[in-house]
Design a protein around this motif. Structure first.
Motif, PDB file in Angstrom:
ATOM      1  N   MET A 125      75.479 102.222  37.501  1.00 52.75           N
ATOM      2  CA  MET A 125      75.758 100.873  38.181  1.00 52.75           C
ATOM      3  C   MET A 125      76.257  99.493  38.250  1.00 52.75           C
ATOM      4  N   LEU A 172      65.650  96.930  40.044  1.00 54.40           N
ATOM      5  CA  LEU A 172      66.422  96.344  39.252  1.00 54.40           C
ATOM      6  C   LEU A 172      66.094  95.682  38.242  1.00 54.40           C
ATOM      7  N   TYR A 190      64.683 102.368  42.612  1.00 50.15           N
ATOM      8  CA  TYR A 190      65.506 102.079  41.421  1.00 50.15           C
ATOM      9  C   TYR A 190      64.634 100.627  41.306  1.00 50.15           C
ATOM     10  N   HIS A 216      77.967  95.738  39.723  1.00 47.19           N
ATOM     11  CA  HIS A 216      77.909  94.776  40.771  1.00 47.19           C
ATOM     12  C   HIS A 216      78.772  93.599  41.560  1.00 47.19           C
ATOM     13  N   HIS A 252      72.193 104.496  49.915  1.00 49.02           N
ATOM     14  CA  HIS A 252      70.748 103.647  49.169  1.00 49.02           C
ATOM     15  C   HIS A 252      70.624 102.373  49.854  1.00 49.02           C
ATOM     16  N   VAL A 266      69.134  98.720  49.902  1.00 51.01           N
ATOM     17  CA  VAL A 266      67.871  97.969  48.914  1.00 51.01           C
ATOM     18  C   VAL A 266      67.737  97.222  50.009  1.00 51.01           C
ATOM     19  N   GLN A 294      72.833  99.213  34.412  1.00 45.99           N
ATOM     20  CA  GLN A 294      74.000  98.586  35.320  1.00 45.99           C
ATOM     21  C   GLN A 294      74.894  97.964  34.020  1.00 45.99           C
ATOM     22  N   ARG A 322      75.361 100.599  47.725  1.00 50.98           N
ATOM     23  CA  ARG A 322      73.501 100.182  47.370  1.00 50.98           C
ATOM     24  C   ARG A 322      73.593  98.588  48.474  1.00 50.98           C
ATOM     25  N   THR A 379      67.134 107.449  48.407  1.00 53.27           N
ATOM     26  CA  THR A 379      67.085 106.242  47.280  1.00 53.27           C
ATOM     27  C   THR A 379      66.682 105.130  47.245  1.00 53.27           C
ATOM     28  N   PHE A 402      66.744 100.749  46.344  1.00 55.89           N
ATOM     29  CA  PHE A 402      66.465  99.730  45.801  1.00 55.89           C
ATOM     30  C   PHE A 402      66.211  98.412  45.646  1.00 55.89           C
ATOM     31  N   SER A 439      77.099 104.251  41.479  1.00 57.75           N
ATOM     32  CA  SER A 439      76.984 103.548  42.343  1.00 57.75           C
ATOM     33  C   SER A 439      77.864 102.238  41.947  1.00 57.75           C
ATOM     34  N   ASN A 469      77.853  97.560  47.084  1.00 57.71           N
ATOM     35  CA  ASN A 469      77.491  95.938  48.044  1.00 57.71           C
ATOM     36  C   ASN A 469      77.504  96.616  49.197  1.00 57.71           C
TER      37      ASN A 469
END
Ligand SMILES: *Cc1c(COP(=O)(O)O)cnc(C)c1O
Length: 346
Positions: A147, A81, A79, A149, A30, A32, A121, A200, A56, A58, A181, A184
């Motif tokens: 998700m 963020l 999406y 990160h 997906h 970014v 998130q 992502r 998809t 971001f 997800s 990164n």
């Protein structure tokens, strides 16, 4: 007439990186494409990534999402963020964007606006956006993505990675059937158990290494070149540029190049910066000014109209970033609107 400074974006290399990350992780990628695809141009990059199979995307900001919707049409999932913040619900709804909700107030705002498809998130340790695991909401209608990160994805040996991963795995049990997800760019290189259901990546799509240095698996995508405006002889004792930032100890030849900080060539680059010119890596001389910088071309066959490369295929983006005391992300997003983007490989 070629532009004095030009950012050329190799869409075939972008596509290769997209497939590399898919093959490496074994799950859907997906992309970014926030911050105008890290400065490379979100419309062109996302259009190509869609043609390669991406469904998809971001972005960070609501208006980035709205612009991307216009560019890509109705098909892809987008999406945002930032989530559903501060009156964004109307724009999110109108453009068919999915907010990544990150706190109770956003849940409330989204529900009051009628709810619908969204992500949530979970903050597993970065302490940036997201619900703490213990505050994560119960599964609810519309949630299509959960998700988190990583804080240290570019440091494979950092124990924090595993801790965050395990916390995330724990929370996701609350959301059976919801797409998970986590990774990164750096996370894509940490191993299969970091991949979950979708990854992502941003910077690796655009040619940055996953660990802040060049990685052979990632192809360079962006090349910043600039034209030599004038070549001059400099005598021993002469200074070059503002504040006598460089003083020649011997006779030299210096090329004045059409790239300065108003183009996004960070002034911090001055002392350590190098460029690729006539088949060699050569140092910058003295201060970077608004519109130009100066390169040592002593002994080289260089004339006005020739081009130098600040980073790209011959001079690694990550090495250039390190010389400027920063990271590839900042170098790319610093390139200003004055620099046209040219796409190759369409
Ligand atoms: C920017 C961002 C990414 C992409 O990060 P890269 O390090 O560029 O791959 C992924 N997830 C979130 C939440 C982000 O903010």
């Amino acid at each position: 007439m070629p532009s004095p400074a030009l950012l050329s974006v190799d869409l075939n290399a972008l596509a290769r990186n997209y497939h590399t990350l898919g093959a490496l992780t074994g799950v859907p990628v997906h992309p970014v494409v926030k911050a105008d695809a890290y400065g490379l141009g979100a419309e062109a990059c996302a259009t190509r990534l869609m043609a390669e199979g991406a469904r998809t995307f971001f972005v960070a900001r609501t208006d980035e999402g709205a612009a991307l919707r216009t560019a890509l049409g109705d098909a892809p999932v987008i999406y945002v963020l930032d989530g559903c913040h501060n009156g964004a619900a109307g724009v999110l709804k109108a453009a068919g964007l999915r907010p990544v909700l990150n706190q109770p107030a956003q849940m409330k705002a989204w529900t009051e606006a009628g709810g619908g498809a969204c992500g949530i998130q979970i903050d597993t340790g970065l302490n940036r956006l997201g619900f703490r695991p213990e505050d994560a909401p119960e599964a609810f209608d519309g949630v299509g993505l959960v998700m988190s990160h990583l804080a240290c994805a570019d440091e494979p040996d950092q124990p924090m990675n595993r801790r965050q991963r395990d916390r995330f795995a724990g929370v996701t049990e609350r959301y059976p059937g919801v797409t998970r997800s986590f990774a990164n760019s750096g996370g894509c290189f940490l191993g299969q158990d970091y991949a979950f259901d979708a990854v992502r990546p941003g910077v690796c799509l655009y040619g940055g290494g996953p660990q802040a240095r060049q990685d052979d698996r990632i192809a360079p995508v962006a090349t910043l070149t600039a034209e030599v405006l004038q070549v001059r002889d400099v005598s021993a004792g002469d200074s070059i540029g503002y504040s006598r930032g460089f003083v020649a100890e011997r006779p030299m030849r210096a090329a004045v190049v059409a790239a300065g900080y108003a183009d996004g060539v960070l002034r911090a680059y001055g002392a350590l910066g190098e460029v690729w010119v006539a088949g060699q890596t050569r140092p910058l001389l003295g201060r970077i000014s608004m519109d130009v910088c100066t390169v040592d071309v002593t002994g080289l066959d260089v004339a006005a109209g020739d081009r130098v490369e600040l980073f790209g295929a011959n001079r690694a983006l990550d090495a250039a970033a390190a010389a400027a005391g920063t990271i590839s992300y900042e170098l790319l997003t610093a390139i200003t609107a004055r620099v046209p983007r040219a796409y190759v490989g369409t």
